[in-house]
Design a protein around this motif. Structure first.
Motif, PDB file in Angstrom:
ATOM      1  N   ASP A   1     -10.583 -13.480   4.711  1.00  0.00           N
ATOM      2  CA  ASP A   1     -11.557 -12.925   5.653  1.00  0.00           C
ATOM      3  C   ASP A   1     -11.108 -11.589   6.247  1.00  0.00           C
ATOM      4  O   ASP A   1     -11.907 -10.906   6.886  1.00  0.00           O
ATOM      5  CB  ASP A   1     -11.817 -13.917   6.793  1.00  0.00           C
ATOM      6  N   LEU A   2      -9.858 -11.211   6.044  1.00  0.00           N
ATOM      7  CA  LEU A   2      -9.350  -9.949   6.601  1.00  0.00           C
ATOM      8  C   LEU A   2      -9.847  -8.770   5.769  1.00  0.00           C
ATOM      9  O   LEU A   2      -9.931  -8.856   4.552  1.00  0.00           O
ATOM     10  CB  LEU A   2      -7.818  -9.933   6.613  1.00  0.00           C
ATOM     11  N   ASN A   3     -10.143  -7.667   6.435  1.00  0.00           N
ATOM     12  CA  ASN A   3     -10.536  -6.445   5.750  1.00  0.00           C
ATOM     13  C   ASN A   3      -9.615  -5.329   6.232  1.00  0.00           C
ATOM     14  O   ASN A   3      -9.789  -4.809   7.324  1.00  0.00           O
ATOM     15  CB  ASN A   3     -12.001  -6.113   6.032  1.00  0.00           C
ATOM     16  N   LEU A   4      -8.639  -4.981   5.416  1.00  0.00           N
ATOM     17  CA  LEU A   4      -7.676  -3.941   5.777  1.00  0.00           C
ATOM     18  C   LEU A   4      -7.933  -2.632   5.039  1.00  0.00           C
ATOM     19  O   LEU A   4      -7.117  -1.718   5.103  1.00  0.00           O
ATOM     20  CB  LEU A   4      -6.248  -4.425   5.497  1.00  0.00           C
ATOM     21  N   GLY A   5      -9.045  -2.563   4.341  1.00  0.00           N
ATOM     22  CA  GLY A   5      -9.373  -1.347   3.587  1.00  0.00           C
ATOM     23  C   GLY A   5      -9.137  -1.544   2.107  1.00  0.00           C
ATOM     24  O   GLY A   5      -8.370  -2.405   1.682  1.00  0.00           O
ATOM     25  N   GLU A   6      -9.795  -0.714   1.318  1.00  0.00           N
ATOM     26  CA  GLU A   6      -9.715  -0.877  -0.138  1.00  0.00           C
ATOM     27  C   GLU A   6      -8.385  -0.434  -0.729  1.00  0.00           C
ATOM     28  O   GLU A   6      -8.037  -0.810  -1.837  1.00  0.00           O
ATOM     29  CB  GLU A   6     -10.857  -0.115  -0.809  1.00  0.00           C
ATOM     30  N   ASN A   7      -7.595   0.341   0.016  1.00  0.00           N
ATOM     31  CA  ASN A   7      -6.314   0.825  -0.503  1.00  0.00           C
ATOM     32  C   ASN A   7      -5.141  -0.082  -0.138  1.00  0.00           C
ATOM     33  O   ASN A   7      -4.004   0.233  -0.454  1.00  0.00           O
ATOM     34  CB  ASN A   7      -6.046   2.241   0.004  1.00  0.00           C
ATOM     35  N   VAL A   8      -5.413  -1.186   0.557  1.00  0.00           N
ATOM     36  CA  VAL A   8      -4.364  -2.110   0.976  1.00  0.00           C
ATOM     37  C   VAL A   8      -4.529  -3.429   0.229  1.00  0.00           C
ATOM     38  O   VAL A   8      -5.605  -4.025   0.243  1.00  0.00           O
ATOM     39  CB  VAL A   8      -4.422  -2.364   2.506  1.00  0.00           C
ATOM     40  N   THR A   9      -3.471  -3.856  -0.447  1.00  0.00           N
ATOM     41  CA  THR A   9      -3.478  -5.133  -1.158  1.00  0.00           C
ATOM     42  C   THR A   9      -2.745  -6.167  -0.311  1.00  0.00           C
ATOM     43  O   THR A   9      -1.589  -5.954   0.065  1.00  0.00           O
ATOM     44  CB  THR A   9      -2.764  -4.998  -2.517  1.00  0.00           C
ATOM     45  N   ILE A  10      -3.424  -7.270  -0.017  1.00  0.00           N
ATOM     46  CA  ILE A  10      -2.789  -8.346   0.751  1.00  0.00           C
ATOM     47  C   ILE A  10      -2.092  -9.267  -0.240  1.00  0.00           C
ATOM     48  O   ILE A  10      -2.716  -9.798  -1.158  1.00  0.00           O
ATOM     49  CB  ILE A  10      -3.834  -9.120   1.590  1.00  0.00           C
ATOM     50  N   LEU A  11      -0.788  -9.439  -0.066  1.00  0.00           N
ATOM     51  CA  LEU A  11       0.011 -10.255  -0.988  1.00  0.00           C
ATOM     52  C   LEU A  11       0.066 -11.727  -0.594  1.00  0.00           C
ATOM     53  O   LEU A  11       0.404 -12.569  -1.415  1.00  0.00           O
ATOM     54  CB  LEU A  11       1.433  -9.689  -1.078  1.00  0.00           C
ATOM     55  N   THR A  12      -0.261 -12.043   0.650  1.00  0.00           N
ATOM     56  CA  THR A  12      -0.307 -13.430   1.101  1.00  0.00           C
ATOM     57  C   THR A  12      -1.483 -14.119   0.416  1.00  0.00           C
ATOM     58  O   THR A  12      -2.517 -13.497   0.197  1.00  0.00           O
ATOM     59  CB  THR A  12      -0.472 -13.482   2.636  1.00  0.00           C
ATOM     60  N   LYS A  13      -1.336 -15.412   0.090  1.00  0.00           N
ATOM     61  CA  LYS A  13      -2.397 -16.146  -0.606  1.00  0.00           C
ATOM     62  C   LYS A  13      -3.719 -16.032   0.152  1.00  0.00           C
ATOM     63  O   LYS A  13      -3.765 -16.268   1.356  1.00  0.00           O
ATOM     64  CB  LYS A  13      -2.036 -17.624  -0.729  1.00  0.00           C
ATOM     65  N   PRO A  14      -4.816 -15.693  -0.550  1.00  0.00           N
ATOM     66  CA  PRO A  14      -6.112 -15.498   0.110  1.00  0.00           C
ATOM     67  C   PRO A  14      -6.639 -16.743   0.820  1.00  0.00           C
ATOM     68  O   PRO A  14      -7.351 -16.633   1.814  1.00  0.00           O
ATOM     69  CB  PRO A  14      -7.057 -15.114  -1.027  1.00  0.00           C
ATOM     70  N   ASP A  15      -6.285 -17.941   0.337  1.00  0.00           N
ATOM     71  CA  ASP A  15      -6.803 -19.156   0.961  1.00  0.00           C
ATOM     72  C   ASP A  15      -5.915 -19.662   2.109  1.00  0.00           C
ATOM     73  O   ASP A  15      -6.187 -20.705   2.702  1.00  0.00           O
ATOM     74  CB  ASP A  15      -6.990 -20.260  -0.083  1.00  0.00           C
ATOM     75  N   SER A  16      -4.878 -18.909   2.475  1.00  0.00           N
ATOM     76  CA  SER A  16      -4.013 -19.302   3.586  1.00  0.00           C
ATOM     77  C   SER A  16      -4.787 -19.249   4.901  1.00  0.00           C
ATOM     78  O   SER A  16      -5.449 -18.259   5.199  1.00  0.00           O
ATOM     79  CB  SER A  16      -2.799 -18.374   3.688  1.00  0.00           C
ATOM     80  N   LEU A  17      -4.694 -20.316   5.671  1.00  0.00           N
ATOM     81  CA  LEU A  17      -5.373 -20.375   6.970  1.00  0.00           C
ATOM     82  C   LEU A  17      -4.638 -19.524   7.987  1.00  0.00           C
ATOM     83  O   LEU A  17      -3.416 -19.600   8.116  1.00  0.00           O
ATOM     84  CB  LEU A  17      -5.397 -21.814   7.489  1.00  0.00           C
ATOM     85  N   ILE A  18      -5.409 -18.710   8.706  1.00  0.00           N
ATOM     86  CA  ILE A  18      -4.842 -17.943   9.813  1.00  0.00           C
ATOM     87  C   ILE A  18      -5.016 -18.752  11.090  1.00  0.00           C
ATOM     88  O   ILE A  18      -4.050 -19.022  11.795  1.00  0.00           O
ATOM     89  CB  ILE A  18      -5.516 -16.564   9.934  1.00  0.00           C
TER      90      ILE A  18
ATOM     91  N   ALA B   1       0.841  -1.192   0.000  1.00  0.00           N
ATOM     92  CA  ALA B   1       0.000   0.000   0.000  1.00  0.00           C
ATOM     93  C   ALA B   1       0.877   1.243   0.000  1.00  0.00           C
ATOM     94  O   ALA B   1       2.086   1.168   0.242  1.00  0.00           O
ATOM     95  CB  ALA B   1      -0.917   0.013   1.219  1.00  0.00           C
ATOM     96  N   LEU B   2       0.246   2.375  -0.266  1.00  0.00           N
ATOM     97  CA  LEU B   2       0.946   3.647  -0.112  1.00  0.00           C
ATOM     98  C   LEU B   2       1.253   3.839   1.370  1.00  0.00           C
ATOM     99  O   LEU B   2       0.511   3.350   2.224  1.00  0.00           O
ATOM    100  CB  LEU B   2       0.085   4.801  -0.626  1.00  0.00           C
ATOM    101  N   PRO B   3       2.311   4.551   1.702  1.00  0.00           N
ATOM    102  CA  PRO B   3       2.684   4.707   3.114  1.00  0.00           C
ATOM    103  C   PRO B   3       1.548   5.216   3.999  1.00  0.00           C
ATOM    104  O   PRO B   3       1.380   4.736   5.119  1.00  0.00           O
ATOM    105  CB  PRO B   3       3.828   5.722   3.064  1.00  0.00           C
ATOM    106  N   LYS B   4       0.755   6.138   3.519  1.00  0.00           N
ATOM    107  CA  LYS B   4      -0.330   6.693   4.340  1.00  0.00           C
ATOM    108  C   LYS B   4      -1.452   5.687   4.584  1.00  0.00           C
ATOM    109  O   LYS B   4      -2.218   5.828   5.536  1.00  0.00           O
ATOM    110  CB  LYS B   4      -0.892   7.967   3.701  1.00  0.00           C
ATOM    111  N   ASP B   5      -1.546   4.651   3.747  1.00  0.00           N
ATOM    112  CA  ASP B   5      -2.615   3.659   3.870  1.00  0.00           C
ATOM    113  C   ASP B   5      -2.199   2.403   4.639  1.00  0.00           C
ATOM    114  O   ASP B   5      -3.049   1.573   4.958  1.00  0.00           O
ATOM    115  CB  ASP B   5      -3.109   3.246   2.471  1.00  0.00           C
ATOM    116  N   LEU B   6      -0.908   2.256   4.932  1.00  0.00           N
ATOM    117  CA  LEU B   6      -0.463   1.068   5.665  1.00  0.00           C
ATOM    118  C   LEU B   6      -1.048   1.075   7.073  1.00  0.00           C
ATOM    119  O   LEU B   6      -0.984   2.088   7.765  1.00  0.00           O
ATOM    120  CB  LEU B   6       1.064   1.026   5.752  1.00  0.00           C
TER     121      LEU B   6
END
Length: 184
Positions: free
Chosen positions: A159-176, A133-138
């Motif tokens: 299942d995580l929601n970090l906001g629309e400006n943050v891209t999660i690079l970890t695989k979406p199906d990874s179990l937390i 993400a951009l520094p201000k959105d982290l």
């Protein structure tokens, strides 16, 4: 969110003697790096730096005021003497705010899983995730609310929601986490 400011001055000299003299005056040597890889030698007030350093996370932007000019920066690293409880040196990373950054976040679990209250066991699968993400959105931290997880339930990265400006690079199906049934 509180904005932290660290006042710094450009320094021309370096070396052990100079660093020792700075520390004797209540200042610490520092270096600021920018996105182009250029570095600037600085000195900062030791108590001001320590107060900010103890309060923030690795992904908190600070206002690094260098001789009156404000810069967005991260405290990238610090040399800390555990015996004297003092910071000896600091490294800053100045960002423009227009270039996305990649950061790793340790996961923090909030609440007690409903399945654990019924006798199940919470199994943690991944300790951290990677985001871009951009520094201000982290985000400052990544919290996972596990309170609704029942026995047999699971929470994935998707299942995580970090906001629309943050891209999660970890695989979406990874179990937390998953909730295992009680042992019989």
């Amino acid at each position: 969110m509180e904005q932290f400011t660290i006042t710094a001055h450009v320094r021309k000299e370096s070396g052990k003697r100079i660093a020792k003299d700075l520390r004797a005056k209540g200042r610490i040597p520092a270096v600021a790096y920018n996105e182009k890889g250029e570095s600037t030698m600085l000195d900062v007030d030791a108590s001001e730096f320590s107060k900010v350093w103890r309060t923030i996370t690795r992904t908190t932007l600070v206002n690094l005021n260098i001789d009156g000019q404000d810069n967005m920066a991260y405290i990238k690293d610090t040399e800390y003497d555990i015996k004297t409880d003092k910071n000896l040196h600091a490294d800053f990373y100045i960002v423009s705010g227009t270039k996305p950054l990649v950061a790793k976040y340790k996961l923090h679990y909030l609440g007690t899983a409903a399945g654990v209250l019924k006798g199940g066991f919470m199994v943690k699968h991944i300790p951290e995730i990677k985001v871009k993400a951009l520094p201000k959105d982290l985000p400052e931290s990544v919290n996972v609310d596990v309170s609704k997880a029942e026995i047999g339930g699971k929470i994935t990265v998707d299942d995580l929601n970090l906001g629309e400006n943050v891209t999660i690079l970890t695989k979406p199906d990874s179990l937390i986490i998953s909730i295992a049934p009680p042992k019989k």
